[in-house]
Design an enzyme around this catalytic site. Structure first.
Site, PDB file in Angstrom:
ATOM      1  N   LYS A 131      34.821  33.391  26.807  1.00 37.59           N
ATOM      2  CA  LYS A 131      33.615  34.009  27.367  1.00 37.59           C
ATOM      3  C   LYS A 131      32.722  34.545  26.250  1.00 37.59           C
ATOM      4  CE  LYS A 131      35.530  35.021  31.886  1.00 37.59           C
ATOM      5  NZ  LYS A 131      36.213  35.995  32.726  1.00 37.59           N
TER       6      LYS A 131
ATOM      7  N   LYS B   2      38.650  22.676  33.266  1.00 37.27           N
ATOM      8  CA  LYS B   2      38.989  23.087  34.636  1.00 37.27           C
ATOM      9  C   LYS B   2      37.743  23.157  35.522  1.00 37.27           C
ATOM     10  CE  LYS B   2      38.690  28.014  34.980  1.00 37.27           C
ATOM     11  NZ  LYS B   2      39.120  29.334  35.140  1.00 37.27           N
TER      12      LYS B   2
ATOM     13  N   LYS C 266      33.257  27.447  38.906  1.00 35.76           N
ATOM     14  CA  LYS C 266      31.928  27.585  39.512  1.00 35.76           C
ATOM     15  C   LYS C 266      30.842  27.856  38.478  1.00 35.76           C
ATOM     16  CE  LYS C 266      34.322  31.350  41.437  1.00 35.76           C
ATOM     17  NZ  LYS C 266      34.993  31.689  42.666  1.00 35.76           N
TER      18      LYS C 266
HETATM   19  P1  TYM Z   1      39.428  33.631  39.991  1.00 39.22           P
HETATM   20  O1  TYM Z   1      38.566  34.381  40.933  1.00 39.22           O
HETATM   21  O2  TYM Z   1      38.749  32.932  38.857  1.00 39.22           O
HETATM   22  O3  TYM Z   1      40.293  32.551  40.751  1.00 39.22           O
HETATM   23  C1  TYM Z   1      41.060  32.855  41.904  1.00 39.22           C
HETATM   24  C2  TYM Z   1      42.320  32.014  41.901  1.00 39.22           C
HETATM   25  O4  TYM Z   1      42.003  30.627  41.845  1.00 39.22           O
HETATM   26  C3  TYM Z   1      42.713  30.000  40.782  1.00 39.22           C
HETATM   27  N1  TYM Z   1      41.867  28.926  40.212  1.00 39.22           N
HETATM   28  C4  TYM Z   1      42.258  27.660  40.046  1.00 39.22           C
HETATM   29  N2  TYM Z   1      43.421  27.036  40.321  1.00 39.22           N
HETATM   30  C5  TYM Z   1      43.508  25.711  40.046  1.00 39.22           C
HETATM   31  N3  TYM Z   1      42.490  24.993  39.505  1.00 39.22           N
HETATM   32  C6  TYM Z   1      41.302  25.567  39.213  1.00 39.22           C
HETATM   33  N4  TYM Z   1      40.303  24.848  38.701  1.00 39.22           N
HETATM   34  C7  TYM Z   1      41.156  26.969  39.481  1.00 39.22           C
HETATM   35  N5  TYM Z   1      40.127  27.855  39.329  1.00 39.22           N
HETATM   36  C8  TYM Z   1      40.589  29.037  39.776  1.00 39.22           C
HETATM   37  C9  TYM Z   1      42.941  31.114  39.769  1.00 39.22           C
HETATM   38  O5  TYM Z   1      44.015  30.824  38.902  1.00 39.22           O
HETATM   39  C10 TYM Z   1      43.223  32.298  40.683  1.00 39.22           C
HETATM   40  O6  TYM Z   1      44.565  32.302  41.076  1.00 39.22           O
HETATM   41  N6  TYM Z   1      41.284  37.174  37.034  1.00 39.22           N
HETATM   42  C11 TYM Z   1      41.410  36.555  38.334  1.00 39.22           C
HETATM   43  C12 TYM Z   1      41.274  37.520  39.512  1.00 39.22           C
HETATM   44  C13 TYM Z   1      42.239  38.673  39.511  1.00 39.22           C
HETATM   45  C14 TYM Z   1      43.623  38.600  39.840  1.00 39.22           C
HETATM   46  C15 TYM Z   1      44.091  39.947  39.786  1.00 39.22           C
HETATM   47  C16 TYM Z   1      44.484  37.554  40.171  1.00 39.22           C
HETATM   48  C17 TYM Z   1      41.918  39.964  39.278  1.00 39.22           C
HETATM   49  N7  TYM Z   1      43.037  40.751  39.449  1.00 39.22           N
HETATM   50  C18 TYM Z   1      45.415  40.246  40.057  1.00 39.22           C
HETATM   51  C19 TYM Z   1      45.820  37.865  40.449  1.00 39.22           C
HETATM   52  C20 TYM Z   1      46.276  39.201  40.392  1.00 39.22           C
HETATM   53  C21 TYM Z   1      40.313  35.528  38.482  1.00 39.22           C
HETATM   54  O7  TYM Z   1      39.271  35.648  37.893  1.00 39.22           O
HETATM   55  O8  TYM Z   1      40.581  34.575  39.408  1.00 39.22           O
END
Ligand code: TYM
Length: 362
Positions: free
Chosen positions: A120, A225, A228
């Site tokens: 980032k 990956k 969005k």
């Molecule tokens: P976020 O909002 O980016 O994504 C939510 C979930 O989707 C999964 N994911 C994917 N899995 C497979 N292929 C992809 N291309 C893909 N893009 C996203 C992510 O691995 C995630 O499981 N930091 C986290 C949010 C968070 C969180 C937490 C997660 C904050 N606190 C505590 C678990 C526990 C995030 O930005 O996910």
């Protein structure tokens, strides 16, 4: 320890997603689709992390709208407020409080070395020094690509807040996609570090990363990956997207040289399409490979488009019904907040006692 574990009959699962508009097919396959299947055998807490979302500047009205829309998308994907607590992070006291305590046990260098932070920061035109000898000094080289940009400290602190999200519920297991593995490692390290410093307090949470679909890739650049924030939106599929648009994007997906339809390192495009199809139909990849012997890439793409459209059709239809009921959605968030807060307060107060604060009265 007993008062923290709260003698739960079922294992505790905690996981969250950032409310950033629409969910991608990556979010769905790598995460939310699997969460729905865990609700009967576990005590589940599903958060919408609006605090994490403001590490990037957001329009207030747009963020509120995205938070409610995310809840509706959770419900449309099968998360059930009767079984699980669906809550918004900023509603529950304890996330930022615990993050502060954990942050005081986290060396700066550990955060600077996190892959997502470096990615980032580099998007903002900075490079974080990896010079171990620099005594963990914050060393940014400005590439002058974006002279007005700065790396806010929330971005650096993000993984500590995420560790707090998890430890605040004393979760046994955290289902996430592959991209969150390193953050989960930090949460585990912090749990152990706290336990060693102050005596047993936290469970050390296990990551639950699906075997198929943990990393859904961009259709236009299958070495990256699906995300969005991708500049090339033709590579990103959204769960609420129209069938026509889904089909168009899948048909123009980048494929590989050769003609064979199989999963291989030198075939990232075809591997990605097979993975998507396998995860959505619960059919092993090998079986699909056998099915497509002698078929063309065009046939595979048509089939994948059909599979994606049919898998997402009920999600989109349910979403349309749910999103118009604002009062109903707000009620679900209130209930979810109460259930999440009840657990969070117990853990938070235990932490407060251990570090030498007075307990907080609810
Ligand atoms: P976020 O909002 O980016 O994504 C939510 C979930 O989707 C999964 N994911 C994917 N899995 C497979 N292929 C992809 N291309 C893909 N893009 C996203 C992510 O691995 C995630 O499981 N930091 C986290 C949010 C968070 C969180 C937490 C997660 C904050 N606190 C505590 C678990 C526990 C995030 O930005 O996910």
């Amino acid at each position: 320890m007993e008062d923290i574990i709260m003698s739960d009959q079922k294992p505790v699962i905690l996981t969250c997603a950032q409310p950033t508009g629409e969910m991608t097919l990556g979010n769905y396959i790598g995460a939310v689709k699997n969460w729905a299947t865990m609700q009967d055998d576990n005590q589940c807490y599903f958060g919408i992390v609006d605090m994490h979302a403001i590490t990037v500047r957001r329009t207030p009205a747009e963020l509120r709208k995205a938070t409610l829309s995310f809840l509706a998308q959770y419900l449309a994907c099968g998360l059930d407020p009767e079984k699980s607590a669906l809550f918004v992070q900023s509603h529950v006291i304890g996330h930022t409080e615990l993050a502060w305590v954990l942050g005081c046990m986290t060396p700066l260098g550990e955060l600077q070395r996190m892959t997502q932070f470096k990615e980032k920061a580099s998007k903002l035109g900075f490079q974080v020094s990896e010079d171990e000898g620099s005594n963990n000094d914050l060393k940014f080289t400005h590439e002058s690509a974006k002279p007005q940009a700065s790396v806010n400290s929330g971005l650096l602190y993000y993984p500590v807040l995420m560790a707090a999200d998890i430890l605040l519920y004393n979760a046994d297991s955290v289902p996430v996609g592959e991209d969150q593995r390193q953050h989960l490692e930090l949460a585990r390290d912090l749990a152990e570090r706290f336990n060693n410093a102050y005596s047993e307090t936290f469970m050390v949470p296990d990551p639950y990363i699906p075997k198929v679909g943990a990393r859904v890739m961009s259709l236009q650049d299958p070495t990256r990956k699906m995300s969005k924030s991708d500049e090339n939106q033709n590579g990103v599929l959204y769960i609420l997207e129209s069938p026509d648009s889904l089909r168009k994007k899948i048909k123009s997906a980048v494929t590989d040289s050769g003609t064979e339809i199989r999963v291989a390192d030198d075939k990232p495009g075809i591997s990605n399409l097979l993975t998507i199809s396998s995860a959505l139909q619960d059919i092993p990849v090998q079986e699909l490979e056998e099915r497509y012997v002698g078929s063309s890439y065009a046939t595979l793409k048509e089939d994948v488009a059909d599979v994606v459209i049919e898998a997402l059709r009920p999600v989109r239809e349910r979403y349309e019904e749910i999103i118009s009921d604002k009062a109903g959605l707000e009620k679900i968030l209130k209930d979810g907040m109460e259930r999440a807060q009840a657990r969070a307060f117990k853990v938070l107060n235990k932490v407060y006692r251990k570090v030498g604060f007075f307990e907080r009265v609810r």
